[in-house]
Each structure stands twice: as C-alpha cells, then as structure tokens.
Design a protein around this motif. Structure first.
Motif, mmCIF file in Angstrom:
data_model
loop_
_atom_site.group_PDB
_atom_site.id
_atom_site.type_symbol
_atom_site.label_atom_id
_atom_site.label_comp_id
_atom_site.label_asym_id
_atom_site.label_seq_id
_atom_site.Cartn_x
_atom_site.Cartn_y
_atom_site.Cartn_z
ATOM 1 N N UNK A 188 0.823 -1.204 0.000
ATOM 2 C CA UNK A 188 0.000 0.000 0.000
ATOM 3 C C UNK A 188 0.861 1.260 0.000
ATOM 4 N N UNK A 189 1.946 1.257 0.763
ATOM 5 C CA UNK A 189 2.876 2.393 0.799
ATOM 6 C C UNK A 189 3.518 2.589 -0.574
ATOM 7 N N UNK A 190 3.925 1.498 -1.221
ATOM 8 C CA UNK A 190 4.549 1.579 -2.540
ATOM 9 C C UNK A 190 3.587 2.139 -3.582
ATOM 10 N N UNK A 191 2.337 1.684 -3.557
ATOM 11 C CA UNK A 191 1.339 2.205 -4.496
ATOM 12 C C UNK A 191 1.100 3.685 -4.249
ATOM 13 N N UNK A 192 0.988 4.080 -2.986
ATOM 14 C CA UNK A 192 0.760 5.475 -2.637
ATOM 15 C C UNK A 192 1.932 6.349 -3.064
ATOM 16 N N UNK A 193 3.160 5.908 -2.785
ATOM 17 C CA UNK A 193 4.338 6.681 -3.160
ATOM 18 C C UNK A 193 4.450 6.806 -4.673
ATOM 19 N N UNK A 221 -0.975 5.005 -15.136
ATOM 20 C CA UNK A 221 -2.403 5.139 -15.416
ATOM 21 C C UNK A 221 -3.146 5.755 -14.234
ATOM 22 N N UNK A 222 -2.670 5.491 -13.012
ATOM 23 C CA UNK A 222 -3.330 6.024 -11.822
ATOM 24 C C UNK A 222 -3.284 7.549 -11.832
ATOM 25 N N UNK A 223 -2.099 8.107 -12.074
ATOM 26 C CA UNK A 223 -1.952 9.562 -12.092
ATOM 27 C C UNK A 223 -2.538 10.195 -13.332
ATOM 28 N N UNK A 224 -2.470 9.495 -14.457
ATOM 29 C CA UNK A 224 -2.980 10.058 -15.708
ATOM 30 C C UNK A 224 -4.492 10.212 -15.690
ATOM 31 N N UNK A 225 -5.187 9.372 -14.954
ATOM 32 C CA UNK A 225 -6.650 9.468 -14.913
ATOM 33 C C UNK A 225 -7.097 10.817 -14.369
ATOM 34 N N UNK A 234 2.031 6.773 -6.820
ATOM 35 C CA UNK A 234 0.991 7.682 -7.283
ATOM 36 C C UNK A 234 1.355 9.131 -7.001
ATOM 37 N N UNK A 235 1.891 9.394 -5.817
ATOM 38 C CA UNK A 235 2.213 10.772 -5.434
ATOM 39 C C UNK A 235 3.438 11.311 -6.158
ATOM 40 N N UNK A 236 4.497 10.514 -6.228
ATOM 41 C CA UNK A 236 5.765 11.024 -6.748
ATOM 42 C C UNK A 236 5.965 10.791 -8.233
ATOM 43 N N UNK A 237 5.338 9.796 -8.814
ATOM 44 C CA UNK A 237 5.529 9.512 -10.223
ATOM 45 C C UNK A 237 4.197 9.182 -10.892
ATOM 46 N N UNK A 238 3.123 9.763 -10.366
ATOM 47 C CA UNK A 238 1.791 9.451 -10.868
ATOM 48 C C UNK A 238 1.541 9.851 -12.298
ATOM 49 N N UNK A 239 2.205 10.899 -12.773
ATOM 50 C CA UNK A 239 1.980 11.343 -14.139
ATOM 51 C C UNK A 239 2.501 10.335 -15.153
ATOM 52 N N UNK A 240 3.346 9.417 -14.723
ATOM 53 C CA UNK A 240 3.857 8.399 -15.634
ATOM 54 C C UNK A 240 3.112 7.078 -15.482
#
Length: 72
Positions: A14-19, A29-33, A21-27
């Motif tokens: 969960x920490x890895x997914x959160x990090x 699908x999670x951040x691009x949405x 998304x926050x730090x490299x989300x633009x790269x």
C-alpha cells in the motif's frame, strides 16, 4: 481487496502504491486518470489543453529527470 491484509502484512504494498501515485503518478495510469479528468473539465470550459500524448511528453521531460535526481 482485503483491507485487513493491506493494513497489516501488506502495508508495504500500500505504501509503494501510494508513493508511486504521489511522486511519479503522471507516468502511470493512476496519475494520468486525474490529469485527463482535469483536462476534460478545462476543455469543456474553453481552455486549450494538451492531450494524453502531450501530458506524457511533459511528464517525461520534467518528472523523469527530477525522479532520477531524487533517487541518486
């Protein structure tokens, strides 16, 4: 998913997914949405915005070097 597992044994996942998304989300699908959602709202209000490929270009040019510098 199993919330108890994610809060206990799987908390590192969960920490890895959160990090990511926050730090490299633009790269991802999670951040691009969220970027695409904001883009569509802006375009509906008459603001010129780049498309998906434009967002990827900007994210690679700006965020990838910052990520590399941050991990050194």
């Amino acid at each position: 998913g199993n919330a108890e597992m994610l809060m206990g044994v799987g908390s590192r996942i969960l920490i890895a997914i959160n990090a990511g998304t926050c730090f490299l989300g633009a790269l991802s699908y999670i951040g691009s949405a969220t970027n695409l959602l904001v883009r569509n709202v802006a375009v509906d209000n008459g603001v010129m915005m780049p498309g998906f490929v434009g967002y990827l270009g900007w994210s690679f040019v700006i965020l990838l070097p910052l990520f590399v510098l941050d991990t050194l």
